[in-house]
Design a protein around this motif. Structure first.
Motif, PDB file in Angstrom:
ATOM      1  N   THR A 147      17.352  53.295  92.190  1.00  0.00           N
ATOM      2  CA  THR A 147      18.004  53.826  93.195  1.00  0.00           C
ATOM      3  C   THR A 147      18.365  55.381  93.250  1.00  0.00           C
ATOM      4  O   THR A 147      18.708  55.697  94.411  1.00  0.00           O
ATOM      5  N   LYS A 148      18.067  55.932  92.473  1.00  0.00           N
ATOM      6  CA  LYS A 148      18.519  57.349  92.244  1.00  0.00           C
ATOM      7  C   LYS A 148      17.432  58.008  93.158  1.00  0.00           C
ATOM      8  O   LYS A 148      16.154  57.838  92.981  1.00  0.00           O
ATOM      9  N   ASP A 149      18.033  59.000  94.137  1.00  0.00           N
ATOM     10  CA  ASP A 149      17.374  59.577  95.223  1.00  0.00           C
ATOM     11  C   ASP A 149      16.690  58.624  95.932  1.00  0.00           C
ATOM     12  O   ASP A 149      15.690  59.172  96.873  1.00  0.00           O
ATOM     13  N   LYS A 150      17.126  57.544  96.422  1.00  0.00           N
ATOM     14  CA  LYS A 150      16.690  56.605  97.330  1.00  0.00           C
ATOM     15  C   LYS A 150      18.022  56.094  97.974  1.00  0.00           C
ATOM     16  O   LYS A 150      18.506  55.010  97.688  1.00  0.00           O
ATOM     17  N   PRO A 151      18.618  56.932  99.054  1.00  0.00           N
ATOM     18  CA  PRO A 151      20.097  56.540  99.505  1.00  0.00           C
ATOM     19  C   PRO A 151      19.971  55.133 100.244  1.00  0.00           C
ATOM     20  O   PRO A 151      20.910  54.320  99.985  1.00  0.00           O
ATOM     21  N   SER A 152      18.783  54.562 100.900  1.00  0.00           N
ATOM     22  CA  SER A 152      18.511  53.526 101.417  1.00  0.00           C
ATOM     23  C   SER A 152      18.863  52.401 100.490  1.00  0.00           C
ATOM     24  O   SER A 152      19.899  51.417 100.625  1.00  0.00           O
ATOM     25  N   LEU A 153      18.028  52.323  99.546  1.00  0.00           N
ATOM     26  CA  LEU A 153      18.445  51.229  98.271  1.00  0.00           C
ATOM     27  C   LEU A 153      19.839  51.434  97.681  1.00  0.00           C
ATOM     28  O   LEU A 153      20.352  50.247  97.398  1.00  0.00           O
ATOM     29  N   ALA A 154      20.492  52.557  97.455  1.00  0.00           N
ATOM     30  CA  ALA A 154      21.595  52.685  96.982  1.00  0.00           C
ATOM     31  C   ALA A 154      22.657  51.957  97.748  1.00  0.00           C
ATOM     32  O   ALA A 154      23.493  51.291  97.462  1.00  0.00           O
ATOM     33  N   ILE A 155      22.434  52.247  99.276  1.00  0.00           N
ATOM     34  CA  ILE A 155      23.446  51.647 100.113  1.00  0.00           C
ATOM     35  C   ILE A 155      23.141  50.088 100.145  1.00  0.00           C
ATOM     36  O   ILE A 155      24.260  49.381 100.065  1.00  0.00           O
ATOM     37  N   ILE A 156      21.915  49.862 100.177  1.00  0.00           N
ATOM     38  CA  ILE A 156      21.711  48.110 100.232  1.00  0.00           C
ATOM     39  C   ILE A 156      22.237  47.335  99.014  1.00  0.00           C
ATOM     40  O   ILE A 156      22.832  46.598  98.953  1.00  0.00           O
ATOM     41  N   ASN A 157      22.219  48.225  97.649  1.00  0.00           N
ATOM     42  CA  ASN A 157      22.421  47.582  96.462  1.00  0.00           C
ATOM     43  C   ASN A 157      24.022  47.467  96.455  1.00  0.00           C
ATOM     44  O   ASN A 157      24.606  46.495  95.957  1.00  0.00           O
ATOM     45  N   PHE A 158      24.785  48.487  96.794  1.00  0.00           N
ATOM     46  CA  PHE A 158      26.220  48.660  96.977  1.00  0.00           C
ATOM     47  C   PHE A 158      26.534  47.492  97.867  1.00  0.00           C
ATOM     48  O   PHE A 158      27.613  46.801  97.646  1.00  0.00           O
ATOM     49  N   PHE A 159      25.984  47.299  99.025  1.00  0.00           N
ATOM     50  CA  PHE A 159      26.321  46.298 100.117  1.00  0.00           C
ATOM     51  C   PHE A 159      26.162  44.969  99.656  1.00  0.00           C
ATOM     52  O   PHE A 159      27.181  43.987  99.732  1.00  0.00           O
ATOM     53  N   THR A 160      25.125  44.558  99.146  1.00  0.00           N
ATOM     54  CA  THR A 160      24.779  43.465  98.610  1.00  0.00           C
ATOM     55  C   THR A 160      25.915  42.947  97.314  1.00  0.00           C
ATOM     56  O   THR A 160      25.921  41.543  97.310  1.00  0.00           O
ATOM     57  N   LYS A 161      26.008  43.914  96.664  1.00  0.00           N
ATOM     58  CA  LYS A 161      26.844  43.450  95.297  1.00  0.00           C
ATOM     59  C   LYS A 161      28.152  43.604  95.391  1.00  0.00           C
ATOM     60  O   LYS A 161      29.008  43.143  94.492  1.00  0.00           O
ATOM     61  N   ALA A 162      28.552  44.433  96.318  1.00  0.00           N
ATOM     62  CA  ALA A 162      30.206  44.625  96.422  1.00  0.00           C
ATOM     63  C   ALA A 162      30.931  43.196  96.644  1.00  0.00           C
ATOM     64  O   ALA A 162      30.438  42.437  97.535  1.00  0.00           O
ATOM     65  N   GLN A 163      32.066  43.085  95.932  1.00  0.00           N
ATOM     66  CA  GLN A 163      32.730  42.110  95.774  1.00  0.00           C
ATOM     67  C   GLN A 163      33.895  41.986  96.767  1.00  0.00           C
ATOM     68  O   GLN A 163      34.475  41.028  97.257  1.00  0.00           O
ATOM     69  N   ARG A 164      34.433  43.202  97.328  1.00  0.00           N
ATOM     70  CA  ARG A 164      35.525  43.474  98.180  1.00  0.00           C
ATOM     71  C   ARG A 164      35.041  43.403  99.631  1.00  0.00           C
ATOM     72  O   ARG A 164      34.161  44.227  99.991  1.00  0.00           O
ATOM     73  N   ILE A 165      35.602  42.664 100.414  1.00  0.00           N
ATOM     74  CA  ILE A 165      35.376  42.441 101.856  1.00  0.00           C
ATOM     75  C   ILE A 165      35.366  43.820 102.406  1.00  0.00           C
ATOM     76  O   ILE A 165      34.652  44.146 103.532  1.00  0.00           O
ATOM     77  N   ASN A 166      36.493  44.490 102.231  1.00  0.00           N
ATOM     78  CA  ASN A 166      36.815  45.738 102.927  1.00  0.00           C
ATOM     79  C   ASN A 166      35.641  46.871 102.460  1.00  0.00           C
ATOM     80  O   ASN A 166      35.108  47.587 103.570  1.00  0.00           O
ATOM     81  N   GLN A 167      34.933  46.875 101.373  1.00  0.00           N
ATOM     82  CA  GLN A 167      33.784  47.765 101.057  1.00  0.00           C
ATOM     83  C   GLN A 167      32.582  47.592 102.098  1.00  0.00           C
ATOM     84  O   GLN A 167      31.814  47.955 102.522  1.00  0.00           O
ATOM     85  N   ASN A 168      32.301  45.998 102.183  1.00  0.00           N
ATOM     86  CA  ASN A 168      31.285  45.572 103.032  1.00  0.00           C
ATOM     87  C   ASN A 168      31.553  45.888 104.291  1.00  0.00           C
ATOM     88  O   ASN A 168      30.586  46.378 105.185  1.00  0.00           O
ATOM     89  N   LEU A 169      32.845  45.646 104.886  1.00  0.00           N
ATOM     90  CA  LEU A 169      32.879  46.155 106.258  1.00  0.00           C
ATOM     91  C   LEU A 169      32.899  47.789 106.376  1.00  0.00           C
ATOM     92  O   LEU A 169      32.501  48.100 107.662  1.00  0.00           O
ATOM     93  N   ASP A 170      33.298  48.613 105.686  1.00  0.00           N
ATOM     94  CA  ASP A 170      33.080  49.860 105.471  1.00  0.00           C
ATOM     95  C   ASP A 170      31.670  50.421 105.803  1.00  0.00           C
ATOM     96  O   ASP A 170      31.410  50.996 106.725  1.00  0.00           O
ATOM     97  N   VAL A 171      30.786  49.734 105.217  1.00  0.00           N
ATOM     98  CA  VAL A 171      29.440  50.177 105.083  1.00  0.00           C
ATOM     99  C   VAL A 171      28.748  49.393 106.582  1.00  0.00           C
ATOM    100  O   VAL A 171      27.948  50.342 107.325  1.00  0.00           O
ATOM    101  N   ILE A 172      29.346  48.308 107.072  1.00  0.00           N
ATOM    102  CA  ILE A 172      28.703  47.579 108.211  1.00  0.00           C
ATOM    103  C   ILE A 172      29.153  48.581 109.488  1.00  0.00           C
ATOM    104  O   ILE A 172      28.657  48.847 110.291  1.00  0.00           O
TER     105      ILE A 172
END
Length: 128
Positions: A81-106
């Motif tokens: 995902t390095k140098d691919k911000p879209s994949l970095a965001i999607i990986n973070f979004f799909t793997k984040a366990q804290r709901i507040n992190q998911n809601l921050d991204v959304i």
């Protein structure tokens, strides 16, 4: 440079020490996938790294998230995902366990989409 007030920051400020009666601690994978499909439809294909428009938009969101989290790279990412911000965001979004992190991204991405949409429509209306 302005500071972005994320959902989790507002919630912490609003709730203080008070415990919310409702517990929102899980975002289903199906919903996360549907949200990613919406981003894909509106912003452009997240796998299209050669498209400057898509790369620039996701790069902007990636920079805001990193800055607000106090990191240089989003958690849950690797060399793919390095140098691919879209994949970095999607990986973070799909793997984040804290709901507040998911809601921050959304919230960040949908607010951004709304802002881009408003600017685009304003430009279209002002054209002779």
């Amino acid at each position: 440079m302005s500071t972005y007030e994320t959902y989790s920051k507002r919630q912490a400020r609003l709730n203080g020490d008070q415990v919310d009666v409702y517990q929102y601690d899980y975002l289903p994978d199906k919903l996360k996938n549907q949200i990613i499909h919406i981003w894909n439809d509106v912003i452009g294909n997240y796998e299209n790294w050669d498209n400057g428009h898509v790369y620039q938009i996701y790069g902007h969101f990636h920079n805001i998230l990193c800055r607000e989290m106090g990191v240089f790279e989003l958690p849950h990412n690797n060399l793919l995902t390095k140098d691919k911000p879209s994949l970095a965001i999607i990986n973070f979004f799909t793997k984040a366990q804290r709901i507040n992190q998911n809601l921050d991204v959304i919230e960040l991405i949908f607010r951004g989409i709304n802002s881009f949409h408003d600017r685009f429509n304003k430009d279209e209306v002002e054209k002779p």
